[in-house]
Design a protein around this motif. Sequence first.
Motif, PDB file in Angstrom:
ATOM      1  N   ARG A  46      64.359  51.552  18.169  1.00 27.54           N
ATOM      2  CA  ARG A  46      65.504  52.236  17.841  1.00 27.54           C
ATOM      3  C   ARG A  46      65.795  52.609  19.088  1.00 27.54           C
ATOM      4  O   ARG A  46      65.087  52.875  20.155  1.00 27.54           O
ATOM      5  CB  ARG A  46      65.390  53.592  17.209  1.00 27.54           C
ATOM      6  CG  ARG A  46      66.033  53.978  16.084  1.00 27.54           C
ATOM      7  CD  ARG A  46      65.391  55.081  15.064  1.00 27.54           C
ATOM      8  NE  ARG A  46      64.080  55.528  15.145  1.00 27.54           N
ATOM      9  CZ  ARG A  46      62.889  54.880  14.814  1.00 27.54           C
ATOM     10  NH1 ARG A  46      62.975  53.844  14.056  1.00 27.54           N
ATOM     11  NH2 ARG A  46      61.896  55.854  15.275  1.00 27.54           N
ATOM     12  N   GLU A  47      67.148  52.970  19.480  1.00 30.85           N
ATOM     13  CA  GLU A  47      67.796  53.418  20.868  1.00 30.85           C
ATOM     14  C   GLU A  47      67.176  54.999  20.848  1.00 30.85           C
ATOM     15  O   GLU A  47      67.167  55.626  20.067  1.00 30.85           O
ATOM     16  CB  GLU A  47      69.123  53.522  20.702  1.00 30.85           C
ATOM     17  CG  GLU A  47      69.883  53.241  22.006  1.00 30.85           C
ATOM     18  CD  GLU A  47      70.010  51.930  22.310  1.00 30.85           C
ATOM     19  OE1 GLU A  47      69.090  51.631  23.341  1.00 30.85           O
ATOM     20  OE2 GLU A  47      70.647  51.147  21.617  1.00 30.85           O
ATOM     21  N   GLY A  48      66.582  55.332  22.151  1.00 27.22           N
ATOM     22  CA  GLY A  48      66.061  56.638  22.242  1.00 27.22           C
ATOM     23  C   GLY A  48      64.561  56.914  21.698  1.00 27.22           C
ATOM     24  O   GLY A  48      64.021  57.953  22.078  1.00 27.22           O
ATOM     25  N   SER A  49      64.159  55.742  21.148  1.00 23.68           N
ATOM     26  CA  SER A  49      62.528  56.070  20.821  1.00 23.68           C
ATOM     27  C   SER A  49      61.801  55.645  21.952  1.00 23.68           C
ATOM     28  O   SER A  49      62.098  54.880  22.688  1.00 23.68           O
ATOM     29  CB  SER A  49      62.470  55.006  19.664  1.00 23.68           C
ATOM     30  OG  SER A  49      61.566  53.878  19.703  1.00 23.68           O
ATOM     31  N   SER A  50      60.558  56.423  21.897  1.00 25.58           N
ATOM     32  CA  SER A  50      59.594  55.889  23.002  1.00 25.58           C
ATOM     33  C   SER A  50      58.486  54.660  22.757  1.00 25.58           C
ATOM     34  O   SER A  50      57.917  54.362  23.638  1.00 25.58           O
ATOM     35  CB  SER A  50      58.603  57.471  23.243  1.00 25.58           C
ATOM     36  OG  SER A  50      58.023  57.437  21.938  1.00 25.58           O
ATOM     37  N   VAL A  51      58.644  53.904  21.817  1.00 28.10           N
ATOM     38  CA  VAL A  51      58.164  52.880  21.348  1.00 28.10           C
ATOM     39  C   VAL A  51      58.262  51.707  22.611  1.00 28.10           C
ATOM     40  O   VAL A  51      59.312  51.533  22.698  1.00 28.10           O
ATOM     41  CB  VAL A  51      58.282  52.226  19.833  1.00 28.10           C
ATOM     42  CG1 VAL A  51      57.572  50.834  19.823  1.00 28.10           C
ATOM     43  CG2 VAL A  51      58.205  53.248  18.902  1.00 28.10           C
ATOM     44  N   THR A  52      57.138  51.243  23.165  1.00 32.49           N
ATOM     45  CA  THR A  52      57.081  50.401  23.996  1.00 32.49           C
ATOM     46  C   THR A  52      56.328  48.987  23.397  1.00 32.49           C
ATOM     47  O   THR A  52      55.729  48.944  22.330  1.00 32.49           O
ATOM     48  CB  THR A  52      56.227  50.866  25.229  1.00 32.49           C
ATOM     49  OG1 THR A  52      54.978  50.865  24.879  1.00 32.49           O
ATOM     50  CG2 THR A  52      56.751  51.991  26.075  1.00 32.49           C
ATOM     51  N   LEU A  53      56.655  47.885  24.157  1.00 29.76           N
ATOM     52  CA  LEU A  53      56.180  46.814  23.664  1.00 29.76           C
ATOM     53  C   LEU A  53      54.576  46.646  23.951  1.00 29.76           C
ATOM     54  O   LEU A  53      53.786  46.308  22.890  1.00 29.76           O
ATOM     55  CB  LEU A  53      56.383  45.462  24.930  1.00 29.76           C
ATOM     56  CG  LEU A  53      56.153  44.029  24.588  1.00 29.76           C
ATOM     57  CD1 LEU A  53      56.599  43.360  23.156  1.00 29.76           C
ATOM     58  CD2 LEU A  53      56.311  43.156  25.461  1.00 29.76           C
ATOM     59  N   ASP A  54      53.963  47.367  24.822  1.00 28.13           N
ATOM     60  CA  ASP A  54      52.592  47.728  24.582  1.00 28.13           C
ATOM     61  C   ASP A  54      52.067  48.510  23.604  1.00 28.13           C
ATOM     62  O   ASP A  54      50.883  48.064  22.932  1.00 28.13           O
ATOM     63  CB  ASP A  54      52.167  48.653  25.961  1.00 28.13           C
ATOM     64  CG  ASP A  54      52.112  47.735  27.263  1.00 28.13           C
ATOM     65  OD1 ASP A  54      52.389  46.507  27.261  1.00 28.13           O
ATOM     66  OD2 ASP A  54      52.230  48.332  28.542  1.00 28.13           O
ATOM     67  N   ASP A  55      52.745  49.425  23.172  1.00 29.46           N
ATOM     68  CA  ASP A  55      52.380  49.972  22.092  1.00 29.46           C
ATOM     69  C   ASP A  55      52.213  48.907  20.687  1.00 29.46           C
ATOM     70  O   ASP A  55      51.330  48.994  19.785  1.00 29.46           O
ATOM     71  CB  ASP A  55      53.410  51.229  21.322  1.00 29.46           C
ATOM     72  CG  ASP A  55      53.451  52.096  22.372  1.00 29.46           C
ATOM     73  OD1 ASP A  55      52.308  52.557  23.145  1.00 29.46           O
ATOM     74  OD2 ASP A  55      54.566  52.924  22.537  1.00 29.46           O
ATOM     75  N   VAL A  56      53.467  48.078  20.765  1.00 34.59           N
ATOM     76  CA  VAL A  56      53.330  47.228  19.774  1.00 34.59           C
ATOM     77  C   VAL A  56      52.205  46.111  19.696  1.00 34.59           C
ATOM     78  O   VAL A  56      51.272  46.050  18.816  1.00 34.59           O
ATOM     79  CB  VAL A  56      54.907  46.478  19.523  1.00 34.59           C
ATOM     80  CG1 VAL A  56      54.798  45.158  18.728  1.00 34.59           C
ATOM     81  CG2 VAL A  56      55.956  47.391  19.232  1.00 34.59           C
ATOM     82  N   LEU A  57      51.776  45.889  20.965  1.00 38.16           N
ATOM     83  CA  LEU A  57      51.049  44.679  21.082  1.00 38.16           C
ATOM     84  C   LEU A  57      49.588  45.436  21.021  1.00 38.16           C
ATOM     85  O   LEU A  57      48.636  44.877  20.774  1.00 38.16           O
ATOM     86  CB  LEU A  57      50.770  44.129  22.690  1.00 38.16           C
ATOM     87  CG  LEU A  57      52.107  43.544  22.990  1.00 38.16           C
ATOM     88  CD1 LEU A  57      52.222  42.938  24.478  1.00 38.16           C
ATOM     89  CD2 LEU A  57      52.326  42.265  21.807  1.00 38.16           C
ATOM     90  N   ALA A  58      49.538  46.722  21.136  1.00 34.94           N
ATOM     91  CA  ALA A  58      48.131  47.546  21.003  1.00 34.94           C
ATOM     92  C   ALA A  58      47.946  47.749  19.413  1.00 34.94           C
ATOM     93  O   ALA A  58      46.685  48.211  19.128  1.00 34.94           O
ATOM     94  CB  ALA A  58      48.025  48.902  21.842  1.00 34.94           C
ATOM     95  N   GLY A  59      48.893  47.494  18.693  1.00 35.82           N
ATOM     96  CA  GLY A  59      48.814  47.519  16.936  1.00 35.82           C
ATOM     97  C   GLY A  59      48.906  49.236  16.852  1.00 35.82           C
ATOM     98  O   GLY A  59      48.732  49.531  15.483  1.00 35.82           O
ATOM     99  N   SER A  60      49.593  49.823  17.612  1.00 37.60           N
ATOM    100  CA  SER A  60      49.641  51.295  17.321  1.00 37.60           C
ATOM    101  C   SER A  60      51.366  51.600  17.063  1.00 37.60           C
ATOM    102  O   SER A  60      51.672  52.797  16.672  1.00 37.60           O
ATOM    103  CB  SER A  60      49.617  52.241  18.512  1.00 37.60           C
ATOM    104  OG  SER A  60      50.122  51.855  19.641  1.00 37.60           O
ATOM    105  N   ALA A  61      52.023  50.686  16.600  1.00 34.19           N
ATOM    106  CA  ALA A  61      53.401  50.940  15.910  1.00 34.19           C
ATOM    107  C   ALA A  61      53.431  50.168  14.776  1.00 34.19           C
ATOM    108  O   ALA A  61      52.980  49.287  14.581  1.00 34.19           O
ATOM    109  CB  ALA A  61      54.449  50.396  16.790  1.00 34.19           C
ATOM    110  N   THR A  62      54.362  50.842  13.732  1.00 33.89           N
ATOM    111  CA  THR A  62      54.429  49.998  12.450  1.00 33.89           C
ATOM    112  C   THR A  62      55.682  48.730  12.795  1.00 33.89           C
ATOM    113  O   THR A  62      56.526  48.931  13.508  1.00 33.89           O
ATOM    114  CB  THR A  62      55.035  50.973  11.333  1.00 33.89           C
ATOM    115  OG1 THR A  62      56.223  51.680  11.717  1.00 33.89           O
ATOM    116  CG2 THR A  62      54.032  51.807  11.015  1.00 33.89           C
TER     117      THR A  62
END
Length: 247
Positions: free
Chosen positions: A116-132
């Motif tokens: 989402r625009e403005g969200s703090s989610v990064t690719l690293d979060d996704v690769l670490a498994g910490s994002a849905t």
Amino acid sequence: AVLFAGCTGTQTETPAATGSEKQTYIIGIDAEYPNFTFIDKDGNAVGFDVDSAKWIAEQQGIEVTFQPVAWDSIIPALQAKKIDMVYAGMTITDERKEKVNFTNPYWTVNQDVAAREGSSVTLDDVLAGSATIGTQRGCTAAIWVEENLIETGKMPAENLKQYDNTPLAVNDLEAGRVDAVMYDDLVLKDIIAGKSVHIIGSVETNEQFGIAIRKDDVELLNTMNEGLGKLMNDPYWDELQAKYNMA
Ligand code: ARG
């Protein structure tokens, strides 16, 4: 003209000898997979793969029709002879090759990740498994998440949310019900156009698209391989990429 043997009166041609009867094949597609296959506002199948299939059919002397099928049941539909091929951005994988044959590859993609625009989610979060993560049920992004994040214990299985099509996943991303969406790069870019969602990174999976055909249908496999070869060596190949903004 073929004459009936022993027919000395009128010269008669057998209907079968005219060669005008073309074999018709049903192509399974996805109604929500821009710009490769989608349904336009008039209900017609359109897109890069659809135009490619029509061109090949013309060259190879066959007829094709298009049938939208849910992605996670498209290989079973092929095996059950409800459709004759899948020409819809299908990645060639070893697991799928156990069930169907693929033509030579015609396109390559990687997996893009959107947030989402403005969200703090990064690719690293996704690769670490910490994002849905949301994606289409049965697609290679879902398989990638399962193999690399869930089976490795980095992410609980329920954090992978699977949808019938990717526009539904992007709707949930906009609404804040999922943190990220992963999907085939060009296609995800098309789906998020005009939405308050942006690409935060890419996972290099280097996937190749092929046309899937039943294992016993070797004649069709040869026909499509020959047609693909002609297409990719014709100026129309570049025209199509320009038409669908794929370059
Ligand atoms: N390339 C990915 C796969 O093979 C996604 C394809 C989805 N294609 C489609 N027509 N929905 O799983």
